[in-house]
Design an enzyme around this catalytic site. Structure first.
Site, short mmCIF file in Angstrom:
data_model
loop_
_atom_site.label_atom_id
_atom_site.label_comp_id
_atom_site.label_asym_id
_atom_site.label_seq_id
_atom_site.Cartn_x
_atom_site.Cartn_y
_atom_site.Cartn_z
N HIS A 244 0.83 -1.21 0.00
CA HIS A 244 0.00 0.00 0.00
C HIS A 244 0.86 1.25 0.00
O HIS A 244 2.05 1.21 0.32
CB HIS A 244 -0.97 0.04 1.19
CG HIS A 244 -0.31 0.04 2.54
ND1 HIS A 244 -0.03 -1.11 3.24
CD2 HIS A 244 0.12 1.06 3.33
CE1 HIS A 244 0.52 -0.80 4.39
NE2 HIS A 244 0.63 0.51 4.48
N GLU B 66 7.68 1.06 5.07
CA GLU B 66 7.14 0.00 5.92
C GLU B 66 7.37 -1.32 5.20
O GLU B 66 7.14 -1.43 4.00
CB GLU B 66 5.64 0.23 6.13
CG GLU B 66 4.96 -0.84 6.98
CD GLU B 66 3.46 -0.56 7.16
OE1 GLU B 66 2.87 0.20 6.37
OE2 GLU B 66 2.88 -1.12 8.10
N HIS C 147 3.98 7.13 3.82
CA HIS C 147 4.92 6.02 3.65
C HIS C 147 4.45 5.09 2.55
O HIS C 147 3.30 5.15 2.11
CB HIS C 147 5.12 5.24 4.96
CG HIS C 147 3.92 4.52 5.48
ND1 HIS C 147 3.04 5.09 6.38
CD2 HIS C 147 3.43 3.28 5.25
CE1 HIS C 147 2.08 4.22 6.67
NE2 HIS C 147 2.29 3.11 5.99
CO CO Z 1 1.22 1.31 6.30
#
Ligand code: CO
Length: 134
Positions: free
Chosen positions: A7, A130, A79
């Site tokens: 994502h 991440e 992020h």
């Molecule tokens: Co995230």
């Protein structure tokens, strides 16, 4: 080592307004809001054919998103999240290269119920990264 883009997370001040942008203006499927106090965010997931967008609104006084929004009043990309097959092996490899893993360095359970770690933006082209166990 990294696999799929899981994502892209976008920090927003107003989750209702951001949901309307993605649902009504852009015509995407948007989930119901999910409050995650341990991460200091309320999140909705935007489902796209090849990945997801997460819209993050600050939750609580010491939300990590709040400072970001102070610097980026209109919101912005917070992020990106890449999948890895083995989060512990990925962490060891990154630490060996001198990359900084944020927090305690131990994987935590992320928004999708899977272990995640965060990597310092200075080591990754100015972008908070991440990594999520696939
Ligand atoms: Co995230």
């Amino acid at each position: 080592m990294i696999g799929r883009l899981n994502h892209v997370a976008i920090a927003v001040r107003d989750l209702k307004a951001a949901t309307a942008v993605y649902r009504d203006t852009l015509g995407a499927e948007v989930s119901e809001p999910d409050a995650i106090p341990e991460h200091g965010v309320t999140v909705v997931f935007v489902s796209l054919p090849n990945t997801k967008i997460e819209l993050l609104e600050p939750l609580g006084a010491d939300s990590p998103i709040a400072k970001f929004l102070d610097r980026n009043p209109d919101g912005g990309i917070h992020h990106v999240c890449y999948e890895v097959d083995d989060i512990h092996a990925a962490r060891e490899r990154l630490i060996a290269t001198g990359a900084k893993v944020l927090g305690s360095g131990e994987p935590r359970i992320g928004a999708h119920g899977k272990p995640v770690i965060f990597l310092h933006p200075k080591d990754f082209c100015g972008t908070l990264v991440e990594l999520e166990q696939a």
